[in-house]
Design a protein around this motif. Sequence first.
Motif, PDB file in Angstrom:
ATOM      1  N   ASN A 126       9.510  -7.082   0.312  1.00  0.00           N
ATOM      2  CA  ASN A 126      10.495  -6.635  -0.673  1.00  0.00           C
ATOM      3  C   ASN A 126      10.826  -5.154  -0.479  1.00  0.00           C
ATOM      4  O   ASN A 126       9.923  -4.316  -0.386  1.00  0.00           O
ATOM      5  CB  ASN A 126       9.962  -6.851  -2.088  1.00  0.00           C
ATOM      6  N   TYR A 127      12.104  -4.876  -0.414  1.00  0.00           N
ATOM      7  CA  TYR A 127      12.586  -3.493  -0.388  1.00  0.00           C
ATOM      8  C   TYR A 127      13.387  -3.274  -1.670  1.00  0.00           C
ATOM      9  O   TYR A 127      14.465  -3.863  -1.859  1.00  0.00           O
ATOM     10  CB  TYR A 127      13.467  -3.237   0.831  1.00  0.00           C
ATOM     11  N   ARG A 178       6.101   2.817 -10.760  1.00  0.00           N
ATOM     12  CA  ARG A 178       4.642   2.877 -10.656  1.00  0.00           C
ATOM     13  C   ARG A 178       4.054   1.468 -10.573  1.00  0.00           C
ATOM     14  O   ARG A 178       3.097   1.226  -9.828  1.00  0.00           O
ATOM     15  CB  ARG A 178       4.074   3.619 -11.868  1.00  0.00           C
ATOM     16  N   SER A 179       4.632   0.536 -11.295  1.00  0.00           N
ATOM     17  CA  SER A 179       4.115  -0.831 -11.308  1.00  0.00           C
ATOM     18  C   SER A 179       4.372  -1.539  -9.981  1.00  0.00           C
ATOM     19  O   SER A 179       3.453  -2.131  -9.389  1.00  0.00           O
ATOM     20  CB  SER A 179       4.756  -1.614 -12.457  1.00  0.00           C
ATOM     21  N   HIS A 237       2.655   2.774   1.446  1.00  0.00           N
ATOM     22  CA  HIS A 237       2.393   2.774  -0.008  1.00  0.00           C
ATOM     23  C   HIS A 237       2.850   4.062  -0.677  1.00  0.00           C
ATOM     24  O   HIS A 237       2.219   4.541  -1.613  1.00  0.00           O
ATOM     25  CB  HIS A 237       0.905   2.526  -0.279  1.00  0.00           C
ATOM     26  N   GLN A 238       3.960   4.611  -0.175  1.00  0.00           N
ATOM     27  CA  GLN A 238       4.566   5.786  -0.780  1.00  0.00           C
ATOM     28  C   GLN A 238       5.937   5.408  -1.343  1.00  0.00           C
ATOM     29  O   GLN A 238       6.681   4.644  -0.726  1.00  0.00           O
ATOM     30  CB  GLN A 238       4.749   6.892   0.268  1.00  0.00           C
ATOM     31  N   GLU A 279       2.425  -3.546  -5.719  1.00  0.00           N
ATOM     32  CA  GLU A 279       2.619  -4.884  -5.163  1.00  0.00           C
ATOM     33  C   GLU A 279       2.464  -4.857  -3.637  1.00  0.00           C
ATOM     34  O   GLU A 279       2.864  -3.903  -2.977  1.00  0.00           O
ATOM     35  CB  GLU A 279       4.008  -5.413  -5.532  1.00  0.00           C
ATOM     36  N   ASP A 280       1.882  -5.929  -3.076  1.00  0.00           N
ATOM     37  CA  ASP A 280       1.795  -6.049  -1.626  1.00  0.00           C
ATOM     38  C   ASP A 280       3.186  -6.271  -1.031  1.00  0.00           C
ATOM     39  O   ASP A 280       4.085  -6.788  -1.698  1.00  0.00           O
ATOM     40  CB  ASP A 280       0.881  -7.218  -1.248  1.00  0.00           C
ATOM     41  N   ASN A 281       3.317  -5.903   0.238  1.00  0.00           N
ATOM     42  CA  ASN A 281       4.563  -6.140   0.978  1.00  0.00           C
ATOM     43  C   ASN A 281       5.791  -5.640   0.221  1.00  0.00           C
ATOM     44  O   ASN A 281       6.810  -6.325   0.116  1.00  0.00           O
ATOM     45  CB  ASN A 281       4.734  -7.643   1.271  1.00  0.00           C
ATOM     46  N   THR A 282       5.675  -4.440  -0.302  1.00  0.00           N
ATOM     47  CA  THR A 282       6.777  -3.866  -1.080  1.00  0.00           C
ATOM     48  C   THR A 282       6.963  -2.396  -0.728  1.00  0.00           C
ATOM     49  O   THR A 282       5.997  -1.634  -0.685  1.00  0.00           O
ATOM     50  CB  THR A 282       6.507  -3.989  -2.599  1.00  0.00           C
TER      51      THR A 282
END
Length: 403
Positions: free
Chosen positions: A87-88, A105-106, A22-23, A110-113
Amino acid sequence: MEKDVVTREYYAKKLDAWFGKHQIIVLTGQRRVGKSFVLRDFINRYGADDNANIIYVNKEKKEFDGIRTYSDLNEYIGSRFSADRHNYILVDEIQEIDGWEKTVRSYRLEDNTDIIITGSNSTMLSGELGTLIGGRYQEIFVQPLTYNEFLMFHKLEDTEESLRKYLYYGGLPGLRQTGLDDEDLVTEYLSGVFNTIMLKDIIERHSIRNITFLNNLIRFFADTTGKLNSVNNISNYLKSRGQDVSAKTVSAYINYFCEAYLLASVRRYDVHGKKLLESNDKLYFGDVGLRNIIAGGERESDMEKVIENVVYQHLIHLGYKVSVGQLRAGEVDFVCTRTGDRRYVQVAYIIADDSTRQREFGSLENINDNYPKYVISMTPLVRRSDSNGIIHLGLREFLRNGF
């Protein structure tokens, strides 16, 4: 899969280590040092994964000219985003997009991003901007090719001739396309990179009108690479040459060069007093090939400057924070520190006689502590040796194997 992309293991490992944490991963560094190559290599390595949904924007390509604001970026990403896959989101030269931090920031929530962005300006994460993205980012500073990478990219053996090419032409990855055999072609490529940095990252960004002074100033720094300079002394020197420019203006322009990673400013460190000093920094170039193009002329006359610049950049690559060592009577080129580790480094071209040896080794002998001390030189046939606790290293050995 792109066949012309070579994996730079150092950055690939750093990149991979931060996924799923989450960075926001931020690749920073001068234009053309290979940030785009790192992204393209990532696409090569992950593109075959069925679970990977890669959304890629490169602001240096005309097909992405329409993405100018964060709203445009939101629309582009949103139309390609997949809730069922990982998602990358990759955005190259993101500083070209107004309000980009709102998008980043938005989507970070999101999960899995995972988000990877690149930028060619050191202020893009400073101050208020760092607050806007919540400090949730990991910066990875991308440098030109190390000597080992240079050998790999150009399929060269480790020889004196290969080292000469590295010292002359520098480590911009794009030279792999031009090759190193045609010096005119190399010069044309490096000149183009320099002009792009000056135009896009300095002149246009800061609305500079006195371009003649700007060019004269960067040539001055190419001529004085590795020398202590204060803005007042530079201003006085330029006034003596007919250019009436204030110290404040000189300071601002130095900041512009450093923001674009064209230059790096290295502060002095009082070795005996154990504190940083405020004035008379040294300036080194982000890539020695660009430095040589700006300076012009033959390299033999200023080889010590070139070597010192290359050693500085390699110390940064090794993870050291680097300062100039100030002694009561003289200086040491570099004080290198990282967690639990300090080293002193003196750089020389050739140590050919006793007076040169005394000058280079003597400054280190004046430091009364037990941290490792090194002299790095291109003295022919030099082998790693120990003289009164000071280790003499050949430049090639240092660039290949570190300390």
